[in-house]
Design a protein around this motif. Sequence first.
Motif, short mmCIF file in Angstrom:
data_model
loop_
_atom_site.label_atom_id
_atom_site.label_comp_id
_atom_site.label_asym_id
_atom_site.label_seq_id
_atom_site.Cartn_x
_atom_site.Cartn_y
_atom_site.Cartn_z
N PHE A 22 -15.34 2.72 0.64
CA PHE A 22 -13.96 2.78 1.13
C PHE A 22 -13.71 1.65 2.14
CE2 PHE A 22 -10.46 4.15 3.78
CZ PHE A 22 -9.60 4.78 2.89
N GLN A 23 -14.66 1.45 3.06
CA GLN A 23 -14.49 0.42 4.08
C GLN A 23 -14.51 -0.98 3.47
OE1 GLN A 23 -13.79 0.90 7.45
NE2 GLN A 23 -13.32 -1.26 7.18
N ILE A 24 -15.39 -1.18 2.48
CA ILE A 24 -15.44 -2.50 1.82
C ILE A 24 -14.10 -2.77 1.13
CG2 ILE A 24 -16.56 -3.92 0.07
CD1 ILE A 24 -19.13 -2.30 0.57
N LYS A 25 -13.56 -1.76 0.48
CA LYS A 25 -12.26 -1.95 -0.16
C LYS A 25 -11.19 -2.26 0.88
CE LYS A 25 -9.48 -1.94 -3.71
NZ LYS A 25 -9.63 -2.88 -4.85
N ASP A 26 -11.24 -1.60 2.03
CA ASP A 26 -10.31 -1.91 3.11
C ASP A 26 -10.44 -3.36 3.56
OD1 ASP A 26 -8.79 0.33 3.39
OD2 ASP A 26 -9.60 0.95 5.32
N ASP A 27 -11.69 -3.82 3.67
CA ASP A 27 -11.93 -5.22 4.07
C ASP A 27 -11.37 -6.19 3.04
OD1 ASP A 27 -13.23 -4.19 6.24
OD2 ASP A 27 -15.26 -4.74 5.59
N LEU A 28 -11.53 -5.85 1.76
CA LEU A 28 -10.98 -6.71 0.71
C LEU A 28 -9.46 -6.71 0.74
CD1 LEU A 28 -13.43 -5.70 -2.16
CD2 LEU A 28 -13.13 -8.03 -1.29
N LEU A 29 -8.87 -5.52 0.96
CA LEU A 29 -7.41 -5.43 1.02
C LEU A 29 -6.87 -6.16 2.24
CD1 LEU A 29 -6.87 -1.70 -0.06
CD2 LEU A 29 -6.24 -3.73 -1.36
N ASP A 30 -7.64 -6.19 3.32
CA ASP A 30 -7.19 -6.91 4.53
C ASP A 30 -7.07 -8.41 4.25
OD1 ASP A 30 -6.66 -6.71 7.49
OD2 ASP A 30 -8.24 -8.22 7.48
N VAL A 31 -7.82 -8.88 3.26
CA VAL A 31 -7.76 -10.30 2.89
C VAL A 31 -6.77 -10.54 1.75
CG1 VAL A 31 -9.11 -12.24 1.98
CG2 VAL A 31 -10.13 -10.69 3.64
N GLU A 32 -6.75 -9.60 0.78
CA GLU A 32 -6.02 -9.84 -0.47
C GLU A 32 -4.82 -8.92 -0.68
OE1 GLU A 32 -9.17 -8.99 -3.13
OE2 GLU A 32 -10.29 -10.83 -2.70
N GLY A 33 -4.65 -7.91 0.18
CA GLY A 33 -3.62 -6.91 -0.08
C GLY A 33 -2.21 -7.39 0.22
N GLU A 34 -1.24 -6.49 -0.03
CA GLU A 34 0.16 -6.79 0.24
C GLU A 34 0.67 -5.86 1.33
OE1 GLU A 34 2.66 -6.92 -3.25
OE2 GLU A 34 0.97 -7.50 -4.51
N LEU A 35 1.39 -6.43 2.29
CA LEU A 35 1.87 -5.67 3.44
C LEU A 35 2.69 -4.45 3.02
CD1 LEU A 35 2.37 -5.25 6.46
CD2 LEU A 35 4.23 -6.92 6.32
N ASN A 36 3.57 -4.63 2.03
CA ASN A 36 4.46 -3.51 1.65
C ASN A 36 3.69 -2.37 1.01
OD1 ASN A 36 3.97 -5.18 -0.62
ND2 ASN A 36 5.73 -4.32 -1.69
N LEU A 37 2.50 -2.65 0.45
CA LEU A 37 1.68 -1.59 -0.13
C LEU A 37 0.75 -0.96 0.90
CD1 LEU A 37 0.73 -3.19 -3.58
CD2 LEU A 37 2.33 -1.32 -3.19
N LEU A 38 0.21 -1.81 1.78
CA LEU A 38 -0.77 -1.33 2.75
C LEU A 38 -0.14 -0.53 3.88
CD1 LEU A 38 -3.11 -4.44 3.12
CD2 LEU A 38 -3.63 -2.29 1.97
N GLY A 39 1.07 -0.89 4.30
CA GLY A 39 1.69 -0.22 5.44
C GLY A 39 1.14 -0.68 6.77
N LYS A 40 0.31 -1.73 6.77
CA LYS A 40 -0.21 -2.31 8.00
C LYS A 40 -0.44 -3.79 7.75
CE LYS A 40 -4.98 -1.06 6.80
NZ LYS A 40 -6.20 -0.36 7.22
#
Length: 797
Positions: free
Chosen positions: A720-738
């Motif tokens: 879960f944390q690794i996925k969070d780290d990946l999303l922190d680099v590659e995610g989209e603000l409107n999907l993440l909410g942060k």
Amino acid sequence: MYSMNEQLIKNADACYQLAEQKAADYYQSLYLQVMQKTYVPALTKDIQSWKHNHIHHHRLLSFFSRRKGKPDSQGYHNYIKWLDSTGKLDNYLDRSISYIFMRDLGKALDSPDTQTRVRRVVDSLKTHLIHSNGPDHGDKMQTMSMAGLYRWAQKEGIEATMIWVVNKLKIVSTHIPKEMDAEQAQRKLIKIIAGVIMHVVEEMDNEITPEERTQKLDEAIRLGYSYGLTYPFIDDLLDANVLSAKEKKQYSNLIRTTLITGSVPELGEWTGKNMDLIRYIHLELRDAFKYIKSHQRRDTRKNFFEQSYVFFHSQEVDRVKDLSNANYTNEELYIPIILKSSSSRLIVRSVISAPADEGFDNRTFFYGIYNQLADDFADMFDDMKEGAVTPYTYYMKYHDKRQDLINPFELYWTVISHLIHNVFHSDPKTCEVILDRAINGLKRFKERMGKVKYNEVMELFASGNPEFNRVIQHMVQKADDVDFFDKLIRDHMITIMKNERKEQEDFLDTIENVRIQINNILNIPQTENVSLMKEPIIDAANYSLEGDGKRLRPIITWVMGTSGYGLKSSAIVPLLRSLEYMHTASLIFDDLPSQDNASTRRGHPTLHQVYNIAIAELTGLFLTQKAIEEQASLDQFDAKTVLKLIQYSAQTTEVMCRGQAMDLDSIGKPLTLEQLNKMCFYKTGKAFEASLIMPAILAHAKEFEMEALKKFAHHAGIAFQIKDDLLDVEGELNLLGKPIGKDAENNHSTFVSILGSDGARIEMWEHYCLAMESLQEVPRNTSFLKHLMNYIVNRDH
């Protein structure tokens, strides 16, 4: 719209005409054999010899005892066990692998080299099947699970490639229009990738180094995906009612231009409602064609585009046929089938740049129509419902009006006879395998359609040769040991995909329904004796709780508590509140300027920005105390059990605080992977563990089960944390909410900063596998937790 050099068009037409002439000659040869019925005495003699191995005359009691023990072949694991226990597994695998070598690899079964290779595969497969069906594995061992595939990829050194292709398959599935079958498209793609891998492995010599093998397998998967894309995004798309007539013409021209010129043209202006879909497909196919071209020799590249053009054009010829047209000739019905069924397999050889093999080309050319006629027979009623023109649907509709029409069932047996005696030179092993397959196809059709419908079909298609039909039907009724492993795998895969789809739908429904219920119980009411002063802490707590949280931890607890352990949902409501209060408190502290200094959380400004730092700190402390109060309110359980739960909860909070302190202390410092794993378990994994262990404590679960759940939570939390780290680099603000990029901004060590994005993904999938494997030790239904793991690694927020 797409311009082409006239000479290139002439060359393509000439290539197609050459292939068409070869197909016409083959058709004419088959036509003469049908007219003269030469296949009847030849196959009758073959069957009389063949049946001695397949019709067993047992004594009456022995017969019934044997039949009683045979399980349904759709029960994958039990069927393999039964084959092994009855001594049938060797022959079953031998005919199955021999058939694949003949059909997919174009091999001659009378070749000593082929026989050696078949034996090697059979021995290896038998060892694997017996091992995976052993007493320690049982039905929990998913042969085609993602964890199993990843472990194979890991062994071969291609885990990054496996991650790549799984992600690609997921994206393709999301782009399949609802008018098409996404599941079927994915199954086809997987089958083609597996086929290309088989060809590549077959071409490897014994002297190949591990490094070369890894490289070739990597290329095989990528080439298989690149070639396989053409099925959902060219054939299936043009067959489906997705594109308008104008769009179909425009898209067909684009594909035709690509195959004639060898380059994908620019998409240009696209008119129609499917612009976004076509734009995605165009980009994906363009990359696929570039990859194939870059890995081909010049001579095989030419073959690839020529064979692809023959395949595409023959499909186009077939695609425009209309079942209401009563005037198609036999040649018009069968020649395109001969072309497309043979060229589709010939293309694979050119895709992998295999050396020229005249024997392979000839065997594959003659063999293709056999498979196509068998498939069309199995699907004839579905095809008729869709108005598709196949030899069977056309004969069903016009046989009483057109005496000149060839009976496709007769042609099917003619092809079988021609293959056995003219292509494979009466080789006994080939005869055995082809007749096994033919009788098996009829048996499966009869089982699926029912006896009445089957007899109606035979009355129409087999009545012209009553004596030969009696021989065939006797075999269908009496013959045994004619089933095949690839059919078992296919049925097993379909069952798994259907079950997983249903389980995933249930998982998502459960997540949403329980989330709504949990949201409804979280609000903290104002105290009854409200003073003249406002109470900002309760308002602040409710503000933090009202955000768009996933509520994963209380959802896991609710599912495990009620479905796993049979606890009453009303009895564990305080526990659900306590978990979310504790989690929300940890987020409030985490967002403070002294820690991560986050500006948004759950799609809203963080608490210290809306109020102030002091209120945020007090609210976090308030919520931790509310969590303990809720746990102490578990009044439907005995005091000793509740005390044990509170003690465990306090220890969990201690560990999480230590994890956060480690995180803060690590700012600006390079961490080792071991240190990061430990810190992440403390911060994230321990909270997952609590959501599993707390209901287990209330249910008095055995210690070994709680240890297995702790192991699962350990790896799930890190994944879960690794996925969070990946999303922190590659995610989209409107999907993440942060905000994204906060880890880099705060100079935090993360899995991405230590391992890079690709390395982090590999580490995530390793923990995914370890988590999934730990569930085998949990003695209850764990489908929710399996889908939770899939959600964790595939989520986009």
